[in-house]
Design an enzyme around this catalytic site. Sequence first.
Site, short mmCIF file in Angstrom:
data_model
loop_
_atom_site.label_atom_id
_atom_site.label_comp_id
_atom_site.label_asym_id
_atom_site.label_seq_id
_atom_site.Cartn_x
_atom_site.Cartn_y
_atom_site.Cartn_z
N ASN A 43 30.53 -14.01 -20.53
CA ASN A 43 30.15 -15.06 -21.48
C ASN A 43 30.88 -14.88 -22.81
O ASN A 43 31.19 -13.75 -23.23
CB ASN A 43 28.63 -15.15 -21.67
CG ASN A 43 27.95 -13.85 -22.04
OD1 ASN A 43 28.43 -12.78 -21.71
ND2 ASN A 43 26.82 -13.95 -22.71
N GLU A 45 30.53 -16.33 -26.62
CA GLU A 45 29.71 -17.11 -27.54
C GLU A 45 30.51 -17.57 -28.75
O GLU A 45 31.66 -17.18 -28.93
CB GLU A 45 28.49 -16.28 -27.95
CG GLU A 45 27.62 -15.94 -26.74
CD GLU A 45 26.34 -15.20 -27.07
OE1 GLU A 45 26.21 -14.65 -28.19
OE2 GLU A 45 25.45 -15.16 -26.18
N CYS A 54 29.28 -19.78 -20.55
CA CYS A 54 28.66 -18.82 -19.63
C CYS A 54 29.72 -18.09 -18.81
O CYS A 54 30.82 -18.60 -18.57
CB CYS A 54 27.71 -19.52 -18.68
SG CYS A 54 26.23 -20.18 -19.45
N GLU A 56 29.80 -17.52 -15.63
CA GLU A 56 30.13 -18.19 -14.37
C GLU A 56 31.27 -19.19 -14.58
O GLU A 56 32.22 -19.27 -13.80
CB GLU A 56 28.93 -18.96 -13.82
CG GLU A 56 27.74 -18.11 -13.47
CD GLU A 56 26.78 -17.90 -14.63
OE1 GLU A 56 27.24 -17.70 -15.77
OE2 GLU A 56 25.57 -17.94 -14.39
N CYS A 87 22.53 -20.85 -15.07
CA CYS A 87 21.87 -21.94 -15.79
C CYS A 87 22.19 -23.27 -15.09
O CYS A 87 23.08 -23.36 -14.23
CB CYS A 87 22.30 -21.97 -17.25
SG CYS A 87 23.93 -22.69 -17.53
N CYS A 90 25.80 -24.44 -15.21
CA CYS A 90 26.69 -23.68 -14.31
C CYS A 90 26.48 -24.08 -12.86
O CYS A 90 27.43 -24.12 -12.07
CB CYS A 90 26.50 -22.18 -14.50
SG CYS A 90 27.23 -21.60 -16.05
N1 THU Z 1 24.56 -16.91 -19.92
C1 THU Z 1 25.52 -16.77 -18.97
O1 THU Z 1 26.66 -16.36 -19.27
N2 THU Z 1 25.21 -17.05 -17.70
C2 THU Z 1 23.96 -17.39 -17.26
O2 THU Z 1 23.77 -17.60 -16.08
C3 THU Z 1 22.87 -17.51 -18.22
C4 THU Z 1 23.23 -17.39 -19.65
C5 THU Z 1 24.89 -16.55 -21.31
C6 THU Z 1 24.95 -17.69 -22.28
C7 THU Z 1 24.70 -16.98 -23.60
O3 THU Z 1 25.92 -16.43 -24.06
C8 THU Z 1 23.78 -15.83 -23.21
O4 THU Z 1 23.90 -15.68 -21.81
C9 THU Z 1 22.32 -16.04 -23.58
O5 THU Z 1 21.88 -17.27 -23.12
#
Ligand code: THU
Length: 132
Positions: A43, A45, A54, A56, A87, A90
Amino acid sequence: MPSAKELIEAARAARAHAYAPYSSFAVGAAVETVDGTVITGSNVENASYGLSLCAERAALVRAIAQGHRRFRAIAIAGPEGATTAPCGACRQFIAEFDRTMPVTFTSPDGVVATTLAELLPYPFTGDALSPK
Ligand code: THU
């Protein structure tokens, strides 16, 4: 060909590259292509929170950009003690490439093995908009 265990281990290792200074929730993902190649993502941010990407989608975008279109599985690893199922966004993103892809993810009870069809039974397909 990597085993299911190796794929989740690749996802776990990819957590080390997460850029998650706002949530501190490091996620790694690993996709296996039909030729057995493993491509990882983490991920990423952003100070403008909604732009965060994310793991994925990062992994899939990397794979597509390297010329892969067909996948065998995706694995996702999050922090210990958390259920890190993909999520909703994704799920829809994965469905673009394979509506039944095997999906594994980490949880407090161990690795959960499921499929995209189970996680997202009715993806938006666009029908008339389907890619040519
Ligand atoms: N996140 C992912 O990378 N994948 C997921 O399946 C769920 C959430 C990340 C997004 C954000 O950077 C952090 O997790 C918290 O939500």
